[in-house]
Each structure stands twice: as structure tokens, then as C-alpha cells.
Enzyme design. Structure first.
Site, PDB file in Angstrom:
ATOM      1  N   SER A 270       0.832  -1.207   0.000  1.00  0.00           N
ATOM      2  CA  SER A 270       0.000   0.000   0.000  1.00  0.00           C
ATOM      3  C   SER A 270       0.863   1.251   0.000  1.00  0.00           C
ATOM      4  CB  SER A 270      -0.960   0.004   1.185  1.00  0.00           C
ATOM      5  OG  SER A 270      -0.261  -0.059   2.409  1.00  0.00           O
ATOM      6  N   GLU A 271       2.000   1.227   0.717  1.00  0.00           N
ATOM      7  CA  GLU A 271       2.948   2.336   0.691  1.00  0.00           C
ATOM      8  C   GLU A 271       4.385   1.843   0.793  1.00  0.00           C
ATOM      9  OE1 GLU A 271      -0.760   4.502   2.087  1.00  0.00           O
ATOM     10  OE2 GLU A 271       0.310   2.827   2.981  1.00  0.00           O
ATOM     11  N   THR A 272       5.274   2.559   0.123  1.00  0.00           N
ATOM     12  CA  THR A 272       6.722   2.395   0.234  1.00  0.00           C
ATOM     13  C   THR A 272       7.291   3.774   0.507  1.00  0.00           C
ATOM     14  OG1 THR A 272       6.752   0.532  -1.319  1.00  0.00           O
ATOM     15  CG2 THR A 272       8.825   1.723  -0.983  1.00  0.00           C
TER      16      THR A 272
ATOM     17  N   HIS B 254       0.528   5.157   8.754  1.00  0.00           N
ATOM     18  CA  HIS B 254       1.378   4.007   9.067  1.00  0.00           C
ATOM     19  C   HIS B 254       2.764   4.153   8.437  1.00  0.00           C
ATOM     20  CE1 HIS B 254       0.895   1.580   5.290  1.00  0.00           C
ATOM     21  NE2 HIS B 254       1.806   0.770   5.807  1.00  0.00           N
TER      22      HIS B 254
END
Length: 278
Positions: free
Chosen positions: A46-48, A77
Site C-alpha cells: 500500500s505504501e513504500t 502508518h
């Protein structure tokens, strides 16, 4: 090609594989925006995030946050997970609090009882949703109009519209129509019943956005929800939100109002450490 430190951590849980995973690339100043975006697409998380030297003299480090589809100005997060990796790599804050620089500006982070907490950023859009917005969101989630207690904008960057439902059971029963949701980002929240659900948390949260994604645990949404719910007297000054249940996760978001600030915190569990070649 250059080697960079690489970490994958699980956020909002002390037990690996139970929260929301995050990939973090350290010392990433030599990477271009296109390289960052390409790597984020490749991880398919979902995120990097990419840790960089700060440009703001108030900040301890700078972070850029990418999804597989583009860059975010802020996300919860990734903030906690990036800070955990920065500290674990030997980062020392300039002051009592850690200051993270990102596209929304400086974000304050503090340590409390072994957890990291970020100060909820100001809302870019707040207030009750218009009747048409409320009806469209309810329809996309397959909810009857009377099932929605209230609908409120809680946008601190990603664009969250939040719906308050009557119970945890109602939240977990939602089966969204992602085609109807389109590009919208909708969060839903409902109270736990102590007698039925237990006392481990006080609210159940879910987060939906296109294309066809339910996020396991969402710091930005919980930050916006806390500002709304506490400000409206719908939640106490300290509570725990559960998220990820519908996905087989066990995320726990710790919320605390301290003076004028609302802090959003959780545990971070390291899972993978190594080197990435880009």
C-alpha cells in the site's frame, strides 16, 4: 546501480503479519522520483517510503511516501514505520520530539510506553458531508440511508470521507461496491459493545479506496476520525481502535488527546532487513 538499506516492517501491531506492512528504503537521496515510483510499484505494498536528508532545518529527516499509483503528501502508518526504521538505524532527534518532514510539512512524533505516536496534522477538509455525498457513499457501501448515523469529512491529505455506523457488527458486515466507489476514499467506524465485543478496543474501523482496495490499518484515517469523534464528544480522550479484522489482521491504533494535540500511535514489528539494488 547503487545499494540502499531496505526494511519491511509491520505497523500498528507487535506481532508480525498482523498489521499493515511498509517497505522503507534508507539513504535514498540518490534516487530520482521516477526510480522511487517504480520501486513502489514493484513492492506492490500500500505504501513504500524513502528516507532522505531534511530540507527543513526543523526536521530530523525527510520522507517521501509512494503507493503503487502515485505519491502521497502524508500517511499515518508510513510515518510510524519510517520513524521506527530511522531510529533503529541510529537516528538521533534534535529535540525531545522527533520531527519528520513530508509534503504536508513537519510532523511531530514522540515515544510513549514503547510506542511511537504522531501528532495528527490539521484537516484540509472537515465538517458534515453534503446530503448527496452522504447518499453516494452509503450506496457504494451497500448501506441503507438509516444505517449511517453521521457522515463527516476528515481529510488530512488523502481525501477521507468518514461514515459513523451504529456498531462494530455493522462495520464488519459492509461489502463495498468498489466500482461505485470509484476514486473515493471512504472510512467507516462503529463502536464496540463491551458486553459483546470485549474491552480490548472501543471502535472498529475499515478503510476503502479504489481500485478495489481495503487498507489493513490506516493511520491517516484514524487521525481524522479521532479529530472528529473526540471533538464532537463521540469518543473519549483516550481510546483504542481496531482495524483489519475483516482481512484477518489484528491492527490496534492507540489514540490520545493531550492538550490541543491528538496523537495517533501503535507498535511497529520489524520483519525484513537487507539491501536493495536500484
Amino acid at each position: 546501480m547503487t545499494r540502499f538499506s531496505f526494511h519491511q516492517v509491520d505497523v500498528f501491531t507487535a506481532q508480525p503479519t498482523s498489521g499493515n506492512p511498509l517497505a522503507v528504503v534508507g539513504g535514498a537521496d540518490g534516487l530520482s522520483e521516477s526510480q522511487m515510483a517504480a520501486f513502489a510499484r514493484w513492492t506492490n505494498l500500500s505504501e513504500t517510503t524513502f528516507l532522505l536528508r531534511p530540507e527543513d532545518e526543523r526536521a530530523d529527516y525527510r520522507v517521501r511516501i509512494f503507493t503503487p499509483f502515485g505519491e502521497l503528501p502524508f500517511a499515518g502508518h508510513p510515518t510510524l514505520g519510517s520513524c521506527h526504521v530511522w531510529l533503529a538505524a541510529g537516528g538521533v532527534p534534535k529535540g525531545a520530539e522527533i520531527v519528520q518532514e513530508c509534503a504536508v510539512g513537519p510532523v511531530r512524533i514522540r515515544r510513549d510506553a514503547g510506542r511511537l505516536f504522531f501528532a495528527a496534522p490539521p484537516l484540509k477538509r472537515a465538517g458534515p458531508a453534503a446530503d448527496e455525498e452522504r447518499a453516494q457513499a452509503a450506496a457504494a457501501l451497500g448501506l441503507a440511508a438509516e444505517a449511517v448515523v453521521a457522515a463527516h469529512w476528515v481529510d488530512n491529505g488523502p481525501g477521507w470521507l468518514a461514515l459513523l455506523l451504529r456498531s462494530r457488527a455493522d462495520v464488519l458486515a459492509v461489502d463495498p461496491d468498489f466500482a461505485a466507489l470509484g476514486d473515493g476514499k471512504i472510512g467507516i467506524v462503529g463502536p464496540w459493545d463491551g458486553a459483546r465485543d470485549g474491552a480490548e478496543a472501543q471502535f472498529e474501523v475499515r478503510a476503502f479506496f479504489g481500485p478495489g482496495i481495503e487498507d489493513p490499518v490506516t493511520g491517516s484515517l484514524n487521525a481524522g476520525l479521532a479529530q472528529w469523534l473526540i471533538g464532537a464528544g463521540l469518543a473519549p480522550a483516550r481510546y483504542v481502535a481496531s482495524q483489519g479484522t475483516a482481512l484477518g489482521r489484528r491492527g490496534r491504533v492507540h489514540v490520545l488527546k493531550d492538550g490541543a494535540d491528538i496523537w495517533i500511535g501503535g507498535d511497529v514489528a520489524p520483519c525484513v532487513e537487507g539491501t536493495v539494488i536500484l
